[in-house]
Scaffold this active site. Structure first.
Site, mmCIF file in Angstrom:
data_model
loop_
_atom_site.group_PDB
_atom_site.id
_atom_site.type_symbol
_atom_site.label_atom_id
_atom_site.label_comp_id
_atom_site.label_asym_id
_atom_site.label_seq_id
_atom_site.Cartn_x
_atom_site.Cartn_y
_atom_site.Cartn_z
ATOM 1 N N LEU A 529 0.828 -1.209 0.000
ATOM 2 C CA LEU A 529 0.000 0.000 0.000
ATOM 3 C C LEU A 529 0.857 1.251 0.000
ATOM 4 O O LEU A 529 0.475 2.291 -0.484
ATOM 5 C CB LEU A 529 -0.905 0.022 1.237
ATOM 6 C CG LEU A 529 -1.998 -1.041 1.274
ATOM 7 C CD1 LEU A 529 -2.717 -0.989 2.609
ATOM 8 C CD2 LEU A 529 -2.979 -0.816 0.135
ATOM 9 N N GLY A 530 1.998 1.174 0.624
ATOM 10 C CA GLY A 530 2.836 2.369 0.680
ATOM 11 C C GLY A 530 3.999 2.152 1.612
ATOM 12 O O GLY A 530 4.191 1.074 2.181
ATOM 13 N N GLY A 533 6.440 5.757 7.681
ATOM 14 C CA GLY A 533 7.591 6.249 8.437
ATOM 15 C C GLY A 533 8.662 5.203 8.675
ATOM 16 O O GLY A 533 9.792 5.354 8.234
ATOM 17 N N PHE A 534 8.309 4.129 9.306
ATOM 18 C CA PHE A 534 9.347 3.187 9.695
ATOM 19 C C PHE A 534 9.059 1.777 9.210
ATOM 20 O O PHE A 534 9.383 0.811 9.866
ATOM 21 C CB PHE A 534 9.540 3.223 11.196
ATOM 22 C CG PHE A 534 10.075 4.542 11.642
ATOM 23 C CD1 PHE A 534 11.418 4.833 11.506
ATOM 24 C CD2 PHE A 534 9.223 5.515 12.134
ATOM 25 C CE1 PHE A 534 11.909 6.060 11.885
ATOM 26 C CE2 PHE A 534 9.717 6.734 12.511
ATOM 27 C CZ PHE A 534 11.057 7.022 12.387
ATOM 28 N N GLY A 535 8.419 1.674 8.097
ATOM 29 C CA GLY A 535 8.167 0.345 7.589
ATOM 30 C C GLY A 535 7.255 0.410 6.377
ATOM 31 O O GLY A 535 6.779 1.467 5.987
ATOM 32 N N THR A 536 7.040 -0.738 5.795
ATOM 33 C CA THR A 536 6.218 -0.823 4.599
ATOM 34 C C THR A 536 4.823 -1.292 5.008
ATOM 35 O O THR A 536 4.684 -2.120 5.912
ATOM 36 C CB THR A 536 6.832 -1.835 3.626
ATOM 37 O OG1 THR A 536 8.228 -1.589 3.581
ATOM 38 C CG2 THR A 536 6.246 -1.680 2.244
ATOM 39 N N VAL A 537 3.818 -0.730 4.328
ATOM 40 C CA VAL A 537 2.451 -1.107 4.659
ATOM 41 C C VAL A 537 1.882 -1.978 3.550
ATOM 42 O O VAL A 537 2.016 -1.661 2.367
ATOM 43 C CB VAL A 537 1.576 0.149 4.856
ATOM 44 C CG1 VAL A 537 0.167 -0.256 5.267
ATOM 45 C CG2 VAL A 537 2.195 1.069 5.883
ATOM 46 N N LYS A 551 1.496 -3.110 8.891
ATOM 47 C CA LYS A 551 2.736 -2.332 8.792
ATOM 48 C C LYS A 551 3.865 -3.226 9.261
ATOM 49 O O LYS A 551 3.867 -3.708 10.395
ATOM 50 C CB LYS A 551 2.656 -1.070 9.655
ATOM 51 C CG LYS A 551 3.921 -0.237 9.591
ATOM 52 C CD LYS A 551 3.626 1.233 9.732
ATOM 53 C CE LYS A 551 4.024 1.740 11.094
ATOM 54 N NZ LYS A 551 3.658 3.130 11.298
ATOM 55 N N ASP A 648 3.145 14.130 14.750
ATOM 56 C CA ASP A 648 3.418 13.919 13.331
ATOM 57 C C ASP A 648 2.124 13.932 12.524
ATOM 58 O O ASP A 648 1.861 13.040 11.730
ATOM 59 C CB ASP A 648 4.179 12.602 13.132
ATOM 60 C CG ASP A 648 4.828 12.525 11.756
ATOM 61 O OD1 ASP A 648 4.991 13.592 11.115
ATOM 62 O OD2 ASP A 648 5.159 11.419 11.319
#
Ligand SMILES: *[C@@H]1O[C@H](CO)[C@@H](O)[C@H](O)[C@H]1NC(C)=O
Ligand SMILES: *[C@@H]1O[C@H](CO)[C@@H](O)[C@H](O)[C@H]1NC(C)=O
Ligand SMILES: *[C@@H]1O[C@H](CO)[C@@H](O)[C@H](O)[C@H]1NC(C)=O
Ligand SMILES: *[C@@H]1O[C@H](CO)[C@@H](O)[C@H](O)[C@H]1NC(C)=O
Ligand SMILES: *[C@@H]1O[C@H](CO)[C@@H](O)[C@H](O)[C@H]1NC(C)=O
Ligand SMILES: *[C@@H]1O[C@H](CO)[C@@H](O)[C@H](O)[C@H]1NC(C)=O
Ligand SMILES: *[C@@H]1O[C@H](CO)[C@@H](O)[C@H](O)[C@H]1NC(C)=O
Length: 840
Positions: A529-530, A533-537, A551, A648
């Site tokens: 999906l994208g 910040g700190f990982g891939t979804v 995530k 954030d």
């Protein structure tokens, strides 16, 4: 000539002999008999020459007093004074035994100025100065037949061997009265004695007011002086005689551990007790202790119903109200005037109908209050019952060596010690008590049982780990559909291991790596999906048809782990329709994953900044999105149990569900504040370029107002359909600068996204821009909080403040800041969260 010499020798010898004789009689005399007179200048000296008795003048005074002092100790240390109220003005005074047998001090005119004033059975008496410093008047024929002794007519000094009389039927015995001033032995306004009523204690009074008290005597120490246990001079020192005299009197005595020590307790003219020991080598007095010494030893220093603690320093000094009480006069209290004391926050119900009955709360290591009474309990009655039955009873305690005590008046002069002291149970209204106080016994029983069963469970789990797992897999009501492909265990244990011993570990379903891998088709590119910040979804699809977002932390990222823990701890506790929900997690070896509800419409930025998709966002929708984000943020700041700063907030962290409802996500950087805290500092500045408030980006200070800033930026972006950062390097520096520019020119309307232009809601959009500008003010002070923002947006506040010109965006675009930001750990400037370490 020879005759002359012989005579001279004779005369000289005689003279020397005479001199010797007089010297000898002089120095060995420790007594006055009937026919003797002690003139001013003559002295009585105790047998082993410790004390002297005679006439003296205090330093810087010419008046003559009769007293006892230590021989050979400089400066003269007077321990007793006879005629303290009637000094002699010249040196013609004398001491003698009067015809009636009393020891008297007479002046030059033969008038008696002081007398022992007793009625001796025989007028054949003798006055003797004993080695202890005691001057006694006794029958000359039977020296044990005492008529009077100076140890029973003390002035200001308590000496070893003295007997300090205590008799409850007689009441307070204020035996010691200090000098009026350093040079005036006449009685001052203080006094020192024993209060034998209730539990026996030593007290210093000033007039009638108490200045200090020792706390009750527990047959070993005075409980208000816990150091007595550590002070060997004390522990073997004070004794209370037993059994009582026929008239009920008992006596305190003091015996030094080393009997050759010279020790004394003296109450000074200013009402302070000093304990001294003579240092034979240094030839001076060593001060052993001073009472009252510490601030908290001053009588009732903090007022009624409060506790003084010398190891503490509150805003209001060393004083605090006991739990369940509050200052009577808050202003005075805050100004450190504690005389008003404290009062109950909630009155006692005392038998009247109430939700909860009154109860007791235990305070430990306390100096118990003054004016307690010792009670004797009938069989099967507890002191708690006794106190609870009496509406005026405020506290009870058990003191080893005394027994049960209750306090029926105000609770006065309490102190909290670091060591020692006693536990006291304070009576409180039921509503002021936490449940666990209810029954100590039950608590103990339950904890023992609890510990036992916990141990048993751990043992069983350890023993049958495999079988249990299988069992759970079969039985468990798995939150996400199918029970064969994904194994979920609801267990806090794993999370605990990960996040440490947090008090409030959330009970979060745990998924196995395998089940997630199969749901995401081995984390395939198609399901991606994208990149957050700190990982891939990834998108996951469990066989039941339920979709989730996963995530996955990149295995190496140390930093991500921190955010991962944070997110678990925070978001699992939050429930709000505008916050994304965490469904579970996976912790296996190097794999750390978070499972969220799946948002088919992805994030806000994918609509807002997409040429085509943005058209589907009409003004109504945008307005609802703004309102939703604001409510979610308000919940974080105000309404949840915790106060949370998101840190954030940005378009890509706002997800949209099927109905386009906004949900704030990504709590990896969020921080919990306690309620009184309004800002914090961090050396690790995390956030996203273009959304960071100036004080946060530059100084690392964050607060709810830094979230408000991010929200303001987001709102301007939603209304205008342009990114804040897309104005970098432009004339106005940022969207904020551009908004200001248009606003100051009266052309605010031009900011509104052309795709929503022509709507009838222009005033509403203009209002949003105005509020957005207020939210993005440089100064924290000028930004509204989320509560006000919502009111402003809902037009509940008609007159909005004028915004000031923003300056900060130009700083943000200066090379300096960029260098700092670019120096570290940044993936890309646009969309991804930055992290930077600000050197301090
Ligand atoms: C004291 O003087 C009286 C006479 O005044 C005399 O009888 C008596 O013995 C004397 N006592 C002593 C102890 O010297
Ligand atoms: C002293 O006592 C004796 C006898 O005990 C008596 O004769 C004498 O008068 C007394 N003196 C005075 C002054 O009382
Ligand atoms: C004082 O009284 C004694 C007898 O009590 C007497 O002997 C003496 O002379 C008197 N002294 C003066 C100065 O009056
Ligand atoms: C001596 O003490 C008693 C009571 O202890 C008191 O009545 C008396 O006045 C005192 N005498 C003097 C001279 O202080
Ligand atoms: C007592 O004498 C010792 C040694 O001379 C000295 O160190 C100390 O300060 C003196 N104490 C007082 C209270 O004067
Ligand atoms: C402290 O408060 C009391 C009343 O509670 C007042 O009478 C007194 O003057 C105050 N003392 C000072 C120093 O302000
Ligand atoms: C504190 O308690 C004492 C004793 O009950 C009482 O006399 C006094 O008035 C109280 N002080 C205040 C400020 O209420």
């Amino acid at each position: 000539m020879a005759e002359f010499y012989r005579n001279l020798t004779l005369v000289t010898t005689l003279f020397i002999l005479l001199q010797l004789c007089s010297n000898i009689s002089y120095s060995t005399s420790n007594s006055i008999t009937r026919n003797q007179t002690i003139r001013d200048g003559d002295l009585l000296i105790s047998e082993e020459e410790t004390f002297e008795f005679g006439f003296f003048s205090p330093k810087s005074s010419t008046l003559r007093y009769v007293g006892i002092w230590y021989k050979n100790i400089e400066p003269q240390t007077v321990v007793w004074v006879a005629n303290r109220e009637k000094p002699l003005s010249d040196n013609n005074g004398a001491l003698k035994i009067a015809d009636d047998g009393n020891l008297v001090v007479v002046n030059g005119e033969n008038e008696t100025v002081w007398s022992t004033n007793v009625k001796p059975e025989s007028n054949n008496t003798v006055a003797v100065l004993l080695e202890t410093g005691d001057l006694v008047l006794s029958s000359d024929s039977d020296r044990n037949d005492l008529y009077w002794e100076s140890f029973n007519n003390q002035t200001d000094t308590f000496l070893p061997g003295m007997r300090f009389r205590v008799n409850p039927s007689i009441g307070e015995n204020r035996a010691f009265v200090p000098w009026k001033s350093e040079n005036d032995p006449s009685p001052g306004r203080y006094s020192l004695g024993v209060d034998p009523i209730g539990a026996l204690e030593i007290v210093i009074w000033e007039g009638e007011a108490r200045k200090w008290r020792s706390g009750p005597w527990n047959s070993q120490i005075f409980t208000g002086i816990p150091d007595m246990f550590r002070n060997t001079n004390y522990i073997n020192g004070f004794k209370l005689s037993s059994p009582p005299d026929p008239d009920g009197s008992v006596y305190f005595t003091y015996v030094p551990s080393d009997s050759s020590d010279l020790l004394r307790f003296t109450i000074r003219f200013d009402g302070i007790i000093d304990q001294f020991r003579w240092n034979k080598d240094a030839k001076n007095w060593t001060l052993l202790q001073v009472k009252p010494g510490r601030e908290c030893e001053r009588y009732n220093r903090c007022g009624n119903y409060s506790v003084c603690d010398d190891s503490k320093e509150f805003d209001s000094g060393k004083c605090s109200c006991i739990d369940g009480f509050e200052p009577v006069y808050r202003n005075q209290w805050n100004a450190r005037n504690f005389s008003g004391g404290c009062k109950r926050s909630v009155p006692l119900s005392c038998g009247l109908v109430a939700d909860k009955e009154d109860g007791f709360k235990e305070l430990e290591r306390m100096k118990v209050p003054d004016f307690g009474s010792v009670v004797s309990l009938k069989n099967s009655e507890t002191c708690e019952d006794l106190c609870a039955r009496d509406c005026s009873c405020n506290a009870y305690a058990h003191i080893e060596g005394i027994g049960w005590m209750i306090w029926t008046g105000d609770l006065i002069d309490m102190e909290h010690f670091e060591h020692g002291g006693n536990s006291i149970n304070i009576r409180l209204a039921g509503s002021e008590l936490d449940g666990k106080q209810k029954s100590k016994l039950w608590f103990i029983i339950l904890s023992v049982l609890g510990a036992f069963f916990l141990g048993l469970c751990i043992f069983i789990i350890w023993k049958f780990k495999k079988r249990l797992k299988a069992f759970l897999l079969k039985k468990k009501d798995i939150p996400v559909s199918d029970n064969r492909e994904n194994s979920a265990e609801s267990s806090t244990e794993l999370i605990k291991v990960l996040v440490g011993d947090q008090v409030d570990t959330p009970d979060l379903p745990i998924f196995s790596f395998d089940s997630i891998a199969s749901a995401t088709e081995d984390f395939s590119e198609e399901n991606k999906l994208g990149h957050g910040g700190f990982g891939t979804v990834y998108k996951g699809n469990f066989s039941g048809g339920r979709e989730i977002a996963v995530k996955r932390l990149s295995g190496k990222s140390k930093q991500g782990l921190e955010e991962f823990k944070n997110e678990i701890l925070l978001i699992a506790k939050l429930q709000h329709r505008n916050l994304v929900r965490l469904l579970g997690c996976c912790i296996e070896d190097n794999e750390k994953m978070l499972l969220y509800e799946y948002m088919p419409n992805k994030s806000l930025d994918s609509f807002l900044f997409d040429e085509i998709k943005r058209e589907s966002l009409d003004w109504r929708k945008r307005c609802e999105i703004i309102g939703g984000i604001a409510r979610g943020l308000l919940y974080l700041h105000r309404d949840s149990r915790l106060k949370i700063i998101h840190r954030d907030l940005k378009a890509s962290n706002v997800l949209l569900d099927t109905e386009m409802n906004p949900k704030i996500s990504d709590f990896g950087m969020a921080r919990i504040f306690n309620y009184r805290q309004d800002h914090a500092n961090t050396i690790r500045v995390v956030g996203t370029y273009g959304y960071m408030a100036p004080e946060y980006a530059m100084e690392g200070i964050f607060s709810e107002k830094s979230d408000v800033y991010s929200f303001g930026v987001l709102m301007l972006e939603i209304v205008s359909g342009s990114k804040n950062v897309s104005f970098r390097g432009s004339e106005h520096g940022s969207l904020i600068g551009y908004a200001w520019h248009l606003w100051s020119q009266g052309k605010t309307k031009e900011l509104i996204d052309p795709t929503v232009k022509g709507t009838r809601d222009v005033t509403e959009a203009m209002r949003c821009i105005h509020v957005g500008m207020l939210c993005t003010q440089d100064s924290v002070m000028h930004r509204p909080n989320m509560g006000s923002v919502l009111l402003m947006l809902e037009s509940q506040i008609s007159q909005l403040p004028r915004p000031r010109q923003p300056i900060f965006h130009s700083f943000l675009n200066s090379d300096e800041i960029e260098l700092k930001l670019d120096g570290h750990d940044i993936a890309s400037v646009n969309d991804v969260t930055l992290t930077t370490i600000i050197g301090r």
